[in-house]
Write an enzyme that holds these catalytic residues in place. Structure first.
Site, mmCIF file in Angstrom:
data_model
loop_
_atom_site.group_PDB
_atom_site.id
_atom_site.type_symbol
_atom_site.label_atom_id
_atom_site.label_comp_id
_atom_site.label_asym_id
_atom_site.label_seq_id
_atom_site.Cartn_x
_atom_site.Cartn_y
_atom_site.Cartn_z
ATOM 1 N N ASN A 9 0.829 -1.190 -0.085
ATOM 2 C CA ASN A 9 0.096 -0.193 0.089
ATOM 3 C C ASN A 9 0.921 1.406 -0.064
ATOM 4 O O ASN A 9 0.424 2.410 0.124
ATOM 5 C CB ASN A 9 -1.078 -0.074 1.231
ATOM 6 C CG ASN A 9 -1.953 -0.958 1.104
ATOM 7 O OD1 ASN A 9 -2.307 -1.467 0.234
ATOM 8 N ND2 ASN A 9 -2.629 -1.517 2.092
ATOM 9 N N CYS A 10 2.101 1.181 -0.148
ATOM 10 C CA CYS A 10 2.883 2.324 0.012
ATOM 11 C C CYS A 10 2.995 2.840 -1.295
ATOM 12 O O CYS A 10 3.356 2.100 -2.458
ATOM 13 C CB CYS A 10 4.506 1.853 0.362
ATOM 14 S SG CYS A 10 5.713 3.168 0.209
#
Length: 119
Positions: A9-10
């Site tokens: 999710n970065c």
């Protein structure tokens, strides 16, 4: 083949993976949360890049730590914190085939990754 350590999710990790694909650099992704990380891997990254480079003090996880954990941080404490909270590892971490470690995703790191991809 290089290994990219990060979080799915970065945003920076997603940009890095997309860039590696566009550059034709073979890689595999290792999600720090889903796949976990061994303390020995963190020690290896810290030895190659420096524990202070590897520790992400601007993360939400860092800011949420109790003051007692985030004060007087040296190498041993930093390594223990990163093992307990993998989100404290600056992302992405690239481990090259030759064992070299590249931390972050700016122009300097892109240059190193391009060079590694041509070998």
């Amino acid at each position: 083949m290089l290994t990219v350590y990060g979080l799915k999710n970065c945003d920076t990790c997603r940009k890095a993976l997309k860039w590696l694909d566009a550059e034709g650099v073979p890689h595999r992704f290792h999600d720090l949360r889903a796949d976990g990380i061994k303390a020995s891997d963190i020690k290896r990254f810290a030895a190659a890049a420096g524990w202070d480079v590897l520790l992400n003090k601007s993360s939400t996880t860092w800011r949420s730590l109790p003051k007692s954990e985030s004060e007087n941080v040296g190498e041993a404490k930093a390594l223990a914190l990163m093992a307990a909270h993998p989100a404290l590892i600056k992302r992405p971490v690239f481990e090259l085939e030759n064992g070299a470690v590249v931390v972050g995703f700016r122009e300097e790191q892109k240059t190193a990754l391009k060079a590694a991809g041509r070998k």
